[in-house]
Design an enzyme around this catalytic site. Structure first.
Site, PDB file in Angstrom:
ATOM      1  N   MET A 149       0.848  -1.194   0.000  1.00 60.14           N
ATOM      2  CA  MET A 149       0.000   0.000   0.000  1.00 60.14           C
ATOM      3  C   MET A 149       0.884   1.245   0.000  1.00 60.14           C
ATOM      4  SD  MET A 149      -3.467  -0.895   1.987  1.00 60.14           S
ATOM      5  CE  MET A 149      -2.927  -0.603   3.645  1.00 60.14           C
ATOM      6  N   GLY A 150       2.128   1.106  -0.456  1.00 59.27           N
ATOM      7  CA  GLY A 150       3.025   2.252  -0.554  1.00 59.27           C
ATOM      8  C   GLY A 150       3.607   2.653   0.787  1.00 59.27           C
TER       9      GLY A 150
ATOM     10  N   HIS B 100       9.505  -3.442   3.233  1.00 59.18           N
ATOM     11  CA  HIS B 100       9.097  -3.716   1.848  1.00 59.18           C
ATOM     12  C   HIS B 100      10.331  -4.043   0.991  1.00 59.18           C
ATOM     13  CE1 HIS B 100       5.766  -0.894   3.146  1.00 59.18           C
ATOM     14  NE2 HIS B 100       5.087  -1.954   2.744  1.00 59.18           N
TER      15      HIS B 100
ATOM     16  N   GLN C  36     -10.295  -2.439   2.732  1.00 60.99           N
ATOM     17  CA  GLN C  36      -9.786  -3.052   3.963  1.00 60.99           C
ATOM     18  C   GLN C  36      -9.756  -2.068   5.128  1.00 60.99           C
ATOM     19  OE1 GLN C  36      -5.913  -3.985   1.954  1.00 60.99           O
ATOM     20  NE2 GLN C  36      -5.056  -3.635   3.976  1.00 60.99           N
TER      21      GLN C  36
ATOM     22  N   LYS D  70       5.156  -9.925   9.757  1.00 61.36           N
ATOM     23  CA  LYS D  70       4.635  -8.993  10.770  1.00 61.36           C
ATOM     24  C   LYS D  70       3.108  -9.011  10.773  1.00 61.36           C
ATOM     25  CE  LYS D  70       4.464  -4.440  10.631  1.00 61.36           C
ATOM     26  NZ  LYS D  70       3.113  -4.144  11.176  1.00 61.36           N
TER      27      LYS D  70
ATOM     28  N   SER E 209       6.893  -0.367  10.174  1.00 63.58           N
ATOM     29  CA  SER E 209       5.504  -0.309   9.724  1.00 63.58           C
ATOM     30  C   SER E 209       5.282   1.061   9.103  1.00 63.58           C
ATOM     31  CB  SER E 209       4.573  -0.468  10.935  1.00 63.58           C
ATOM     32  OG  SER E 209       3.288   0.043  10.628  1.00 63.58           O
ATOM     33  N   SER E 210       4.442   1.105   8.071  1.00 65.29           N
ATOM     34  CA  SER E 210       4.151   2.404   7.447  1.00 65.29           C
ATOM     35  C   SER E 210       3.493   3.325   8.464  1.00 65.29           C
ATOM     36  CB  SER E 210       3.232   2.222   6.244  1.00 65.29           C
ATOM     37  OG  SER E 210       3.856   1.362   5.319  1.00 65.29           O
ATOM     38  N   ARG E 211       2.825   2.739   9.474  1.00 64.13           N
ATOM     39  CA  ARG E 211       2.118   3.566  10.453  1.00 64.13           C
ATOM     40  C   ARG E 211       3.053   4.171  11.509  1.00 64.13           C
ATOM     41  NH1 ARG E 211      -2.380  -0.270   9.502  1.00 64.13           N
ATOM     42  NH2 ARG E 211      -4.124   0.979   8.708  1.00 64.13           N
TER      43      ARG E 211
HETATM   44  O1  PAF Z   1      -0.094  -5.600   3.821  1.00 64.77           O
HETATM   45  C1  PAF Z   1      -0.503  -4.738   3.023  1.00 64.77           C
HETATM   46  O2  PAF Z   1       0.199  -3.773   2.694  1.00 64.77           O
HETATM   47  C2  PAF Z   1      -1.906  -4.868   2.445  1.00 64.77           C
HETATM   48  O3  PAF Z   1      -2.782  -5.411   3.362  1.00 64.77           O
HETATM   49  C3  PAF Z   1      -1.939  -5.639   1.105  1.00 64.77           C
HETATM   50  C4  PAF Z   1      -1.497  -7.085   1.286  1.00 64.77           C
HETATM   51  C5  PAF Z   1      -1.044  -4.954   0.097  1.00 64.77           C
HETATM   52  C6  PAF Z   1      -3.364  -5.649   0.561  1.00 64.77           C
HETATM   53  O4  PAF Z   1      -3.850  -4.369   0.374  1.00 64.77           O
END
Ligand code: PAF
Length: 273
Positions: A27-28, A34, A58, A146, A182-184
């Protein structure tokens, strides 16, 4: 690096390729976690495709969809530097229409832990992953440990829907002080970041207890909960790799999972024993 925004164009590209394809859906807001997925995919496949799509289905109402970190230009640079072959960057209307079929998460495993507080979250995850896997048709698809519950449910979906893809689990990447990437994490203030270290510390404590042969899961959870105070804990659980309750840690078949809120940020972490 080729950037593709249309599903049909990507399908055309992969249909005409007879090479092994490694796929990393994201999700960038890409970080070292990543990058480790991309590196693993590079090692094991001839072509690597990364997708960046902040999947609206989601997120539940009131969650952070609108403020989810978006770093499109930086993400493109990171993918280029990581020698990604194709970046799939679709618009939401390329993925979803108004009247949609969707995948439903299993009734038990999809509604415990994260699914207990976020009902329908995993329907959204599984639906978008199914769509992305059908567009890309990869040989291997890479997901981080994770998000252990997500990984488990995606593996289950791939198996139960007889999908021709190998789901690969990749280890969590941590900062030097233990915080899982984590992106968050960008939401955390300096003080909150320090508080967040309690999450990985509670998992290290669990690991230490197990190494001292304390295998009773209730006792371990009690110790972890004490260490996590005063964070708002969503869950601390010790489950089998199939996400079933364990009364005693079984080495080689255990995941210890934590989700806690730091400020208003939900953070997940786990260890696999
Ligand atoms: O883990 C994520 O970044 C998302 O849940 C995914 C697997 C790309 C689905 O949107």
């Amino acid at each position: 690096m080729k950037i593709i925004t249309e599903a049909l164009e990507l399908q055309e590209f992969t249909k005409n390729s007879n090479k092994t394809i490694g796929f990393v859906p994201t999700m960038g807001a890409l970080h070292e976690g990543h990058i480790s997925l991309i590196k693993r995919a590079k090692k094991e496949n001839e072509i690597v495709i990364v997708s960046i799509f902040v999947n609206p289905t989601q997120f539940l109402k009131g969650e952070d969809l609108d403020k989810y970190p978006r770093k499109d230009e930086a993400d493109k640079k990171i993918c280029e530097l990581a020698q990604v072959d194709v970046l799939f960057f679709p618009h939401a209307k390329e993925i979803y229409t108004d009247d949609e079929a969707s995948v439903l998460a299993p009734k038990v495993r999809g509604y415990i832990l994260e699914g207990a507080t976020r009902p329908s979250h995993f329907n959204g995850v599984l639906t978008v992953v199914m769509k992305l896997l059908n567009i890309v048709t990869p040989t291997n698809a890479y997901f981080g440990k994770k998000d252990a519950q997500q990984l488990n449910l995606i593996s289950l979906m791939a198996k139960q829907f007889f999908m021709r893809v190998n789901i690969v689990a990749v280890d969590t990447v941590r900062e030097s002080d233990g915080l899982a990437l984590s992106s968050r994490n960008v939401y955390l203030t300096h003080e909150q970041r320090k508080e967040a270290l309690k999450i990985s510390a509670s998992l290290y404590l669990a690991g230490k207890m197990v190494s001292k042969n304390i295998l009773d899961t209730k006792e371990i959870i009690k110790g972890m909960r004490e260490m996590l105070e005063p964070l708002e804990i969503s869950y601390v659980e010790i489950l089998s790799r199939d996400f079933e309750k364990l009364w005693h840690v079984e080495l080689g078949n255990t995941i210890i999972l934590v989700e806690a809120k730091v400020g208003s940020t939900r953070l997940l972490d786990n260890i696999w024993l």
